[in-house]
Design a protein around this motif. Structure first.
Motif, mmCIF file in Angstrom:
data_model
loop_
_atom_site.group_PDB
_atom_site.id
_atom_site.type_symbol
_atom_site.label_atom_id
_atom_site.label_comp_id
_atom_site.label_asym_id
_atom_site.label_seq_id
_atom_site.Cartn_x
_atom_site.Cartn_y
_atom_site.Cartn_z
ATOM 1 N N ASP A 1 -0.755 59.717 -44.077
ATOM 2 C CA ASP A 1 0.141 60.818 -43.730
ATOM 3 C C ASP A 1 0.659 60.690 -42.309
ATOM 4 O O ASP A 1 1.228 61.629 -41.762
ATOM 5 C CB ASP A 1 -0.565 62.165 -43.924
ATOM 6 C CG ASP A 1 -1.788 62.301 -43.035
ATOM 7 O OD1 ASP A 1 -2.413 63.369 -43.047
ATOM 8 O OD2 ASP A 1 -2.115 61.329 -42.334
ATOM 9 N N SER B 1 -0.970 60.308 -39.463
ATOM 10 C CA SER B 1 -1.806 60.685 -38.322
ATOM 11 C C SER B 1 -2.651 59.504 -37.892
ATOM 12 O O SER B 1 -3.018 58.651 -38.698
ATOM 13 C CB SER B 1 -2.706 61.853 -38.704
ATOM 14 O OG SER B 1 -3.550 61.488 -39.760
ATOM 15 N N LYS B 2 -2.940 59.472 -36.590
ATOM 16 C CA LYS B 2 -3.792 58.426 -36.051
ATOM 17 C C LYS B 2 -4.989 59.092 -35.386
ATOM 18 O O LYS B 2 -4.853 60.068 -34.688
ATOM 19 C CB LYS B 2 -3.031 57.619 -34.999
ATOM 20 C CG LYS B 2 -1.955 56.740 -35.586
ATOM 21 C CD LYS B 2 -1.384 55.855 -34.506
ATOM 22 C CE LYS B 2 -0.032 55.317 -34.865
ATOM 23 N NZ LYS B 2 -0.014 54.371 -35.945
ATOM 24 N N HIS B 3 -6.149 58.507 -35.630
ATOM 25 C CA HIS B 3 -7.349 59.042 -35.020
ATOM 26 C C HIS B 3 -8.029 57.942 -34.245
ATOM 27 O O HIS B 3 -8.267 56.862 -34.775
ATOM 28 C CB HIS B 3 -8.312 59.564 -36.094
ATOM 29 C CG HIS B 3 -7.736 60.668 -36.905
ATOM 30 N ND1 HIS B 3 -7.817 61.975 -36.540
ATOM 31 C CD2 HIS B 3 -7.025 60.649 -38.039
ATOM 32 C CE1 HIS B 3 -7.197 62.714 -37.431
ATOM 33 N NE2 HIS B 3 -6.716 61.942 -38.354
ATOM 34 N N SER C 1 -5.409 54.635 -38.768
ATOM 35 C CA SER C 1 -4.109 55.226 -39.124
ATOM 36 C C SER C 1 -4.155 55.623 -40.579
ATOM 37 O O SER C 1 -4.540 54.826 -41.435
ATOM 38 C CB SER C 1 -2.992 54.195 -38.929
ATOM 39 O OG SER C 1 -3.112 53.575 -37.702
#
Lengths: 325, 219
Positions: free
Chosen positions: B179, B181-183, B176
């Motif tokens: 900003d 976003s989660k990858h 996480s």
């Protein structure tokens, strides 16, 4: 009573015809018990026969039979379907000189999913070289690829592969070519398949940069080192299927139950939260035959798993797996 | 001539540049002129307001209250606020090692700011609010998104459609970023070793750099 009778019949079949007078065999014992249950013993005070005992015995006999079934299905078995017969005839007619090179070429590209082994012009050259029609050439190439994929799946030894090929009436020299190509490049191909990851995103590259931040708009005369990591993540070209969603997996299973299929992906994982300390095995699609009750896919593992359409998680806490893996 | 006259005070210390730069910004000079006849308590409230805004609080209501209670004309209040804000911001940019309280006070004196007000300003810059102000300033810099959470799990693929007996471990990572976003991605074991090595190497280089910095890059 009926259940006991059918259990007796089931016991009869793997052992062959039941010999008369063989008092020790359980198949013989079961009908005798069946008769005995009909008239309870008088005055002896023995408890009436409990059907559970016979079924327990049957269940205890099952693992042996199932294990032998499992080991049989774990080995390579090439079946002679009509297309296979036709392909074998065509392959037998191919000139042996160029055959090993063809095999090696197919083996090299086997693990690549998106590309086919040969481009258009190469296929035309092959057509001319082997003097085959386009469909016949396709059939030959696909059959060779299928045989090699099955060899990878079962991780067979070259001798076993040669034996199987000769049993489907492939000529001796072609079978030997297969076996020698497999002996040379087989293990590498298996390793390449092993490295393939079935995940939507995969880490490909790792790059890093070390910066020393001297100042920024709100602060001057800093000397703070910062590292920037660049992680290159690649996505699969095909549409992604989420493998650990329950609903998708159960629909796959109901469709394929009873048919012989290739195994899907089985992953044994621990939950994200550190508090869950129980390992769970999630079976998304299983081995060859998928009954509701089955034996574990790993050979010589004693645990049982069961599936129902709503709950897909294994009810077996397979500590055997977690200690071995 | 007037330009030289305005810059004349700074020529007294030829080697040292004021924290406000070679020429003080216009609003600071304007503020300095207005400070002479300002009520001290009003100034203290003003200062508190400005420090609060630098810490990131919303100060509009406080400004309204100050205007109502202090009975200041609007442009004067605006000039005072602007000047104090710029002055404090420039002073807070420099780390305490390079801007000492004494030189700060001297430079304020050269701006013809009265002594007691200079003392208040010095206590705001070098006193107790300083750590919080530094933390807020650090967040305001330009950043690439950085990591807020790193979760992982280890999977073992027992069997796949390509291999009956695969037993290949791999690491599934959920990252996480700041900003939002989660990858989520999967890392094969060899790549994981490479990732581990890269991170360790970056950390080692960072430690070496810090050691070198302390010796070489002195103010």
């Amino acid at each position: 009573m009926l259940g006991l009778g059918s259990a007796a019949v089931a016991l009869g079949s793997p052992l062959g015809p039941v010999p008369r007078g063989a008092g020790r065999s359980p198949a013989v014992r079961a009908p005798a018990l069946q008769q005995r249950a009909a008239r309870p013993r008088r005055g002896v005070g023995l408890p009436a026969f409990r059907p559970r005992a016979a079924i327990g015995w049957a269940a205890r006999r099952e693992p042996g039979a199932a294990a032998s079934r499992m080991s049989a299905s774990a080995a390579l078995l090439l079946r002679e379907s009509p297309s296979m017969k036709k392909a074998v005839t065509l392959i037998n007619a191919i000139d042996i000189g160029r055959f090993p090179r063809l095999l090696t070429r197919i083996l090299q590209k086997l693990h690549l999913k998106a590309e086919s082994s040969f481009s258009e012009e190469e296929e035309e050259k092959l057509q001319a070289a082997f003097s085959l029609e386009k469909q016949d050439l396709h059939l030959v190439l696909e059959t060779i690829a299928f045989i090699l994929e099955q060899a990878v799946y079962h991780n067979v030894k070259p001798a076993a592969l040669q034996q199987q090929l000769q049993s489907i009436h492939l000529s001796r020299d072609k079978a030997e070519a297969f076996a020698s190509a497999w002996a040379a490049v087989g293990q590498e191909t298996v390793e390449k398949f092993r490295q393939r990851i079935l995940a939507p995103h995969k880490l490909e590259t790792v790059g890093w940069q070390l910066n020393l931040q001297m100042a920024h708009s709100a602060q001057a005369k800093l000397k703070s080192p910062q590292a920037v990591l660049q992680l290159g993540v690649s996505t699969e070209d095909s549409k992604t299927v989420v493998l650990y969603s329950r609903r998708a997996a159960s629909s796959l299973l109901t469709r394929t139950r009873g048919e012989v299929v290739g195994a899907g992906q089985v992953s044994l994982f621990r939950g994200f939260s550190p508090s869950s300390h129980l390992p769970q095995a999630s079976v998304t699609s299983g081995g060859h035959l998928l009954p509701h009750f089955g034996h574990c896919l790993l050979p010589s593992c004693p645990c049982l798993w069961h599936l129902s359409s709503s709950v897909l998680l294994c009810c077996c806490l397979c500590l055997y797996h977690s200690t071995r893996i | 001539m007037s330009a030289l006259g305005a810059a004349a005070p700074y020529l007294h210390h030829p080697g040292q540049v004021s924290f406000l730069g070679s020429q003080p910004p216009a609003e600071v000079a304007a503020m300095a002129r207005l400070l002479g006849d300002l009520d001290r308590s009003t100034f203290r409230r003003l200062l508190k307001l400005v420090v609060g805004s630098l810490q990131g609080e919303d100060c509009r209501e406080a400004v309204q209250r100050l205007r109502a209670s202090a009975d200041l004309p609007e442009e004067r209040l605006a000039a005072l606020l602007g000047g104090t804000h710029t002055l404090l911001q420039q002073a807070l940019r420099l780390p305490p090692a390079s801007l000492k309280p004494d030189s700060f006070r001297d430079q304020l004196q050269e701006l013809s700011i009265p002594q007691d007000l200079a003392g208040d300003l010095a206590s705001a810059v070098f006193g107790s609010p300083r750590p919080l102000l530094d933390a807020v300033a650090q967040q305001r810099g330009a950043w690439l998104p950085h990591m807020t959470d790193f979760r992982w799990r280890v999977d073992v693929a027992i069997s796949t459609s390509a291999l009956a007996r695969s037993l290949q471990p791999s690491v599934l990572v959920q990252l996480s970023l700041s900003d939002g976003s989660k990858h989520r991605f999967e890392v094969p074991v060899a790549k994981f070793q490479e990732l581990r090595y890269s991170v360790a190497l970056a950390l080692k280089e960072m430690a070496a750099l810090e050691k070198r910095c302390e010796r070489k890059l002195q103010d």
